[in-house]
Design a protein around this motif. Structure first.
Motif, PDB file in Angstrom:
ATOM      1  N   TYR A   6     -21.108 -22.108 -21.282  1.00 35.87           N
ATOM      2  CA  TYR A   6     -19.653 -22.114 -21.108  1.00 35.87           C
ATOM      3  C   TYR A   6     -19.030 -20.869 -21.741  1.00 35.87           C
ATOM      4  O   TYR A   6     -18.221 -20.179 -21.126  1.00 35.87           O
ATOM      5  N   ILE A   7     -19.455 -20.562 -22.971  1.00 36.92           N
ATOM      6  CA  ILE A   7     -18.875 -19.397 -23.661  1.00 36.92           C
ATOM      7  C   ILE A   7     -19.231 -18.103 -22.926  1.00 36.92           C
ATOM      8  O   ILE A   7     -18.380 -17.249 -22.704  1.00 36.92           O
ATOM      9  N   GLN A  62     -17.023 -17.667 -20.120  1.00 39.65           N
ATOM     10  CA  GLN A  62     -15.679 -17.265 -20.533  1.00 39.65           C
ATOM     11  C   GLN A  62     -15.606 -15.778 -20.890  1.00 39.65           C
ATOM     12  O   GLN A  62     -14.588 -15.132 -20.683  1.00 39.65           O
ATOM     13  N   HIS A 105     -11.334 -14.376 -26.205  1.00 45.83           N
ATOM     14  CA  HIS A 105      -9.998 -14.936 -26.064  1.00 45.83           C
ATOM     15  C   HIS A 105      -9.085 -14.316 -27.126  1.00 45.83           C
ATOM     16  O   HIS A 105      -9.448 -14.295 -28.306  1.00 45.83           O
ATOM     17  N   LEU A 153     -14.272 -18.155 -29.047  1.00 46.67           N
ATOM     18  CA  LEU A 153     -14.635 -17.434 -27.832  1.00 46.67           C
ATOM     19  C   LEU A 153     -14.471 -15.953 -28.110  1.00 46.67           C
ATOM     20  O   LEU A 153     -13.511 -15.327 -27.668  1.00 46.67           O
TER      21      LEU A 153
END
Lengths: 251, 267
Positions: free
Chosen positions: A18-19, A22, A62, A116
């Motif tokens: 997932y990371i 991202q 992020h 993130l």
């Protein structure tokens, strides 16, 4: 469900995917040693930062998470520098002692949010051999890039492992130590362009790289900062001014 | 994460409050009833002057630190660089003043690093005012009075050279031409007023050499009557510290240059 160890391992692996997903669109950051210090370059939103007198940061991730980590780093360095001295502010200690454990913890607490962010810190020393390039991963892993006594004073931060490898390979071939700032800015932008290639593409040929500059940079702005070794000021960090970047944009 | 933390968006994050959170800086001194005076005689130091001249602002200070009638030190540096274009000069207790200068220097840098822009001149002036205010309790107890001058150069506005002086409670006053503080300051104020009004040229029109001469003569005069002011030590060859803040940043005048002008025009 995660009472079982296997579930936990699986959850962490899912979280890693997932990371990575991202971070996949992040614009690379390039750090290169040059005749007067270390250059950091990237394209896009602001993500090169001054941390302390001799420490700078480039990041992918992020903005909210980058901000939290950046603030923590500045606070730690500032209170250390205030209570003791500038010489006692150490990037190694900042990364190993303070940031890494917290990031690892956040990553493995699978009910909480991980950071993130992927960080590249650089620290300028009194000589080439003292320069430090240090990468902190979202899971707290630290990748220390040795400068080999000044032969490979560079490091990159990329959206994926493959891009980072391509950039590093490109630099191993092309990097020459002791170049001036304008030549190093060009090499940094070349390297950034290599890092922007899709991961399934082969590395672009040397001639193609320059041609790709314009389309890859697009409407993004190039931002660069330097840490100067022999500055007569205590603060070695300086943002590279638009006038110094102008020749690069004209090409 | 408790509720308080959740609402903290970093807005409270100025440097002194960070230090207080970590227990690295004492709380603001309380002003309470005082039954007796301080039993120690604090080290003090004094005469500071600053005036605007053609290039920017010249800030000068003698080198003496005293404790009561005793000379503690003859090479104290009371003119301190805070950032690239700001100078703080101190009269009063060096222990408190140097700590204030250190907090201030880190505050400005901390602001630039965290907020990604320079603190405004007004913000800087106010930050020093706040530190003085926090210290006022100690000043009343007789152990930590500091009366500084703050000089800076604001490239964004005209006139760019800015000069402020403070009182011990933290009130800030902007000076149009000159400022002086410390025990030797009455004499210095007289000289600067005279020079500015009836001298060959107003202070703002004189060049650097002329400015150094005025500062040397003023400090020499102050030390004539005030024992707490070192002035110029002709035997040990100790000269005042002088710094100039201008568009180019801060220039610390080399001692040889000051000595040369002293021997030619003052001695």
């Amino acid at each position: 469900m995660i009472e079982e160890p296997y579930r936990w391992v699986e959850a962490v692996a899912t979280r890693r995917d997932y990371i990575e997903m991202q971070l996949a669109t992040g614009s690379p950051v390039v750090a290169l040693g040059y005749s007067e210090g270390i250059l950091l370059l990237t394209v896009g939103q602001q993500k090169l930062f001054e941390i302390y007198d001799r420490i700078a940061l480039g990041a992918i991730g992020h903005p909210g998470d980058i901000e939290r980590l950046r603030m923590a780093a500045i606070e730690l360095a500032s209170s250390e520098g205030f209570t003791r001295s500038v010489a006692d502010v150490s990037l190694r200690r900042l990364a190993y002692y303070s940031l890494s454990p917290v990031m690892k913890n956040a990553f493995e607490q699978i009910y909480g949010a991980p950071f993130l962010a992927r960080l590249l810190f650089v620290e300028i020393g009194t000589s080439l051999a003292d320069d430090l390039f240090l990468e902190v991963e979202y899971d707290g892993a630290i990748n220390l890039h040795p400068s080999n006594g000044g032969n490979t004073p560079f490091a990159v931060l990329a959206a994926s492992k493959k891009s980072a490898e391509q950039m590093a390979e490109f630099l191993r071939k092309r990097f020459q130590s002791g170049k001036d700032l304008s030549a190093t800015l060009e090499l940094a932008l070349d390297t950034w362009t290599v890092g922007q290639s899709k991961t399934d593409e082969a590395m672009p040929a040397e001639d193609d790289i320059r041609r790709q500059w314009r389309e890859r940079v697009g409407s993004g702005t190039i931002s660069a900062a330097v840490l100067e070794r022999n500055s007569n000021r205590a603060v070695r960090y300086r943002a590279v001014e638009a006038s110094e970047l102008a020749p690069l944009i004209a090409k | 994460m408790d509720g308080k933390e959740a609402l903290d968006f970093g807005a409270s994050s100025d440097f002194p409050s960070l230090l207080r959170r970590q227990g690295l800086l004492g709380p603001a001194a309380q002003i309470g009833p005082m039954n007796k005076r301080a039993e120690i005689t604090p080290t003090e130091s004094t005469t500071i002057l600053a005036f605007k001249f053609s290039d920017g602002v010249l800030v000068a200070g003698d080198r003496r630190a005293t404790s009561g009638n005793t000379v503690v030190y003859d090479r104290a540096d009371k003119v301190l660089e805070i950032d690239r274009r700001s100078i703080m000069a101190i009269a009063g207790v060096p222990a408190t003043a140097w700590e204030m200068a250190r907090v201030l220097e880190h505050s400005f840098q901390f602001f630039r690093r965290t907020q990604l822009q320079e603190m405004s001149v007004d913000g800087k002036v106010r930050a020093l005012s706040k530190l003085l205010r926090d210290n006022f309790g100690f000043a009343l107890q007789g152990v930590g009075i500091v009366v500084p001058i703050f000089a800076t150069y604001d490239v964004k506005v005209s006139p760019s050279a800015r000069l402020y002086f403070y009182d011990a409670m933290g009130a800030q006053f902007e000076a149009t031409d000159f400022a002086a503080t410390g025990s030797g300051s009455p004499a210095v104020r007289g000289i600067l007023y005279y020079e500015n009004t009836w001298g060959k040229k107003p202070l703002q029109k004189i060049d650097q050499d002329e400015a150094v001469v005025v500062a040397l003569r003023a400090l020499d005069t102050a030390s004539e009557a005030d024992t707490a002011t070192g002035g110029i030590d002709r035997h040990a060859k100790i000269f005042p510290v002088m710094k100039i803040v201008s568009a180019d940043g801060i220039l610390t005048l080399p001692e040889e240059k000051i000595a040369e002008l002293f021997h030619k025009r003052v001695a």
